[in-house]
Design an enzyme around this catalytic site. Structure first.
Site, PDB file in Angstrom:
ATOM      1  N   SER A 133      -3.869  -6.181  28.554  1.00  0.00           N
ATOM      2  CA  SER A 133      -3.612  -5.897  27.199  1.00  0.00           C
ATOM      3  C   SER A 133      -2.102  -5.944  26.975  1.00  0.00           C
ATOM      4  CB  SER A 133      -3.954  -4.439  26.616  1.00  0.00           C
ATOM      5  OG  SER A 133      -3.208  -4.096  25.510  1.00  0.00           O
ATOM      6  N   TYR A 146      -3.349   5.282  27.755  1.00  0.00           N
ATOM      7  CA  TYR A 146      -4.035   4.048  27.758  1.00  0.00           C
ATOM      8  C   TYR A 146      -3.144   3.146  28.519  1.00  0.00           C
ATOM      9  CZ  TYR A 146      -6.182  -0.240  25.863  1.00  0.00           C
ATOM     10  OH  TYR A 146      -6.699  -1.524  25.775  1.00  0.00           O
TER      11      TYR A 146
HETATM   12  P1  NDP Z   1     -15.208  -2.893  22.527  1.00  0.00           P
HETATM   13  O1  NDP Z   1     -15.046  -1.562  22.318  1.00  0.00           O
HETATM   14  O2  NDP Z   1     -15.965  -3.817  21.562  1.00  0.00           O
HETATM   15  O3  NDP Z   1     -15.867  -3.279  23.841  1.00  0.00           O
HETATM   16  C1  NDP Z   1     -15.730  -2.596  24.984  1.00  0.00           C
HETATM   17  C2  NDP Z   1     -16.766  -2.769  26.128  1.00  0.00           C
HETATM   18  O4  NDP Z   1     -16.801  -1.941  27.082  1.00  0.00           O
HETATM   19  C3  NDP Z   1     -18.412  -2.555  25.452  1.00  0.00           C
HETATM   20  O5  NDP Z   1     -19.289  -3.748  25.689  1.00  0.00           O
HETATM   21  C4  NDP Z   1     -18.753  -1.354  26.052  1.00  0.00           C
HETATM   22  O6  NDP Z   1     -20.210  -1.441  26.316  1.00  0.00           O
HETATM   23  C5  NDP Z   1     -18.176  -1.558  27.416  1.00  0.00           C
HETATM   24  N1  NDP Z   1     -18.001  -0.295  28.153  1.00  0.00           N
HETATM   25  C6  NDP Z   1     -17.264   0.834  27.772  1.00  0.00           C
HETATM   26  N2  NDP Z   1     -17.497   1.626  28.575  1.00  0.00           N
HETATM   27  C7  NDP Z   1     -18.266   1.262  29.580  1.00  0.00           C
HETATM   28  C8  NDP Z   1     -18.696   1.652  31.019  1.00  0.00           C
HETATM   29  N3  NDP Z   1     -18.591   2.976  31.300  1.00  0.00           N
HETATM   30  N4  NDP Z   1     -19.488   1.090  31.725  1.00  0.00           N
HETATM   31  C9  NDP Z   1     -19.813  -0.256  31.201  1.00  0.00           C
HETATM   32  N5  NDP Z   1     -19.259  -0.791  30.073  1.00  0.00           N
HETATM   33  C10 NDP Z   1     -18.555   0.020  29.441  1.00  0.00           C
HETATM   34  O7  NDP Z   1     -13.685  -3.320  22.778  1.00  0.00           O
HETATM   35  P2  NDP Z   1     -13.037  -4.710  23.088  1.00  0.00           P
HETATM   36  O8  NDP Z   1     -13.829  -5.949  23.279  1.00  0.00           O
HETATM   37  O9  NDP Z   1     -11.824  -4.797  22.256  1.00  0.00           O
HETATM   38  O10 NDP Z   1     -12.558  -4.407  24.710  1.00  0.00           O
HETATM   39  C11 NDP Z   1     -12.531  -5.274  25.684  1.00  0.00           C
HETATM   40  C12 NDP Z   1     -11.586  -5.043  26.606  1.00  0.00           C
HETATM   41  O11 NDP Z   1     -10.241  -5.526  25.664  1.00  0.00           O
HETATM   42  C13 NDP Z   1     -11.132  -3.562  27.026  1.00  0.00           C
HETATM   43  O12 NDP Z   1     -10.623  -3.704  28.373  1.00  0.00           O
HETATM   44  C14 NDP Z   1      -9.761  -3.374  26.027  1.00  0.00           C
HETATM   45  O13 NDP Z   1      -9.059  -2.378  26.790  1.00  0.00           O
HETATM   46  C15 NDP Z   1      -9.143  -4.812  26.050  1.00  0.00           C
HETATM   47  N6  NDP Z   1      -8.249  -5.058  24.918  1.00  0.00           N
HETATM   48  C16 NDP Z   1      -8.639  -4.856  23.622  1.00  0.00           C
HETATM   49  C17 NDP Z   1      -7.802  -5.088  22.547  1.00  0.00           C
HETATM   50  C18 NDP Z   1      -8.343  -4.885  21.129  1.00  0.00           C
HETATM   51  O14 NDP Z   1      -7.371  -4.653  20.257  1.00  0.00           O
HETATM   52  N7  NDP Z   1      -9.541  -4.981  20.724  1.00  0.00           N
HETATM   53  C19 NDP Z   1      -6.460  -5.379  22.689  1.00  0.00           C
HETATM   54  C20 NDP Z   1      -6.189  -5.599  24.261  1.00  0.00           C
HETATM   55  C21 NDP Z   1      -6.985  -5.501  25.091  1.00  0.00           C
HETATM   56  P3  NDP Z   1     -21.030  -0.099  26.231  1.00  0.00           P
HETATM   57  O15 NDP Z   1     -20.466   0.983  25.240  1.00  0.00           O
HETATM   58  O16 NDP Z   1     -22.582  -0.802  25.740  1.00  0.00           O
HETATM   59  O17 NDP Z   1     -21.154   0.475  27.539  1.00  0.00           O
END
Ligand code: NDP
Length: 240
Positions: A133, A146
């Site tokens: 990020s 975070y």
């Molecule tokens: P979402 O919340 O839409 O996606 C997060 C994903 O992680 C989901 O598919 C969720 O699936 C999965 N997840 C969460 N916990 C677990 C777990 N314990 N085991 C397996 N899967 C898990 O957010 P984003 O798409 O935004 O996030 C994706 C990445 O991008 C993250 O690492 C985030 O930190 C990073 N990011 C996002 C930004 C933003 O502004 N959105 C900015 C910068 C970085 P499920 O709940 O089904 O397990």
């Protein structure tokens, strides 16, 4: 089957789902991991194994990779994307939220790397893509725990890149600014969520996850002798 297997963690929404659609459209067999299996299956992608795996469960992650490699051949890449952003002030945030983020955002990435790296080193090829990020490069209000996890992703990725560079394995860090996904919804402090939402709107909105997926694929598509070490991308209006 002409294209190799790619593993994507956290593919049930946001950036992971967009990346899965794009790589599938380009002909890759995929292993998609998340806790919400139904959301993975709803993507309905061909040549795709969907597994309900919590990436903090090292063995379950390794087993899913083993199963996918048996079916589709060796994993050529992993996108360590699963993550959570639980914003809060250290003085009053439930410390269980720190544990969850450290287990998922930091240890989950290490577990993902370990599941594929020995095979990549043996083959002398492969790509590890870690989703960090902008909060892995600089600080933001209410982000203390975070940013700790995302600075860790940056540091581990760079150190891993050095460790495996001479073995033909590439390590890439993707560092997005705010992206329009479900990420913010898991923060429990309503006031902090409202402030973050207002900050995003003041910046003219966040990136579409498709844009981040395209950055992932751009980095992956370089010839094997080229490593894009890091891509930092954010909405033009985002100042911080
Ligand atoms: P979402 O919340 O839409 O996606 C997060 C994903 O992680 C989901 O598919 C969720 O699936 C999965 N997840 C969460 N916990 C677990 C777990 N314990 N085991 C397996 N899967 C898990 O957010 P984003 O798409 O935004 O996030 C994706 C990445 O991008 C993250 O690492 C985030 O930190 C990073 N990011 C996002 C930004 C933003 O502004 N959105 C900015 C910068 C970085 P499920 O709940 O089904 O397990």
């Amino acid at each position: 089957m002409s294209k190799p297997l790619i593993v994507i963690t956290g593919a049930s929404s946001g950036i992971g789902a967009a990346t899965a659609r794009l790589l599938s459209a380009q002909g890759h067999p995929l292993l998609l991991l998340a806790r919400r299996l139904e959301r993975l299956e709803e993507l309905a992608l061909p040549e795709t194994l969907c597994r309900k795996v919590d990436v903090t469960d090292r063995e379950a992650l390794r087993e899913a990779v083993r199963e996918a490699e048996e079916r589709f051949g060796p994993a050529d890449a992993i996108v360590n994307n699963a993550g959570a952003m639980l914003l809060g002030r250290i003085a009053d945030q439930d410390s269980e939220e720190w544990d969850r983020m450290i287990d998922l955002n930091v240890k989950g990435v290490l577990y993902g790397v370990r599941a594929v790296l020995p095979g990549m080193l043996a083959r002398g090829a492969g790509t590890v893509i870690n989703v960090s990020s902008v909060a892995g490069r600089k600080t933001f209000p209410n982000h203390t725990a975070y940013v700790g996890t995302k600075f860790a992703v940056h540091a581990m990725s760079e150190n891993l890149r050095e460790e495996v560079a001479s073995s033909g394995v590439r390590v890439i860090t993707i560092a997005p600014g705010a992206v329009e996904t479900e990420l913010l919804s898991h923060t429990t402090d309503e006031r902090i969520k409202e402030d973050y939402q207002a900050w995003k709107e003041a910046a003219g909105g966040a990136l579409d996850p498709q844009v981040v997926a395209e950055a992932v694929v751009y980095a992956y598509r370089q010839p094997p002798e080229v490593t894009i070490r890091e891509i930092v991308l954010a909405a033009t209006g985002q100042q911080g």
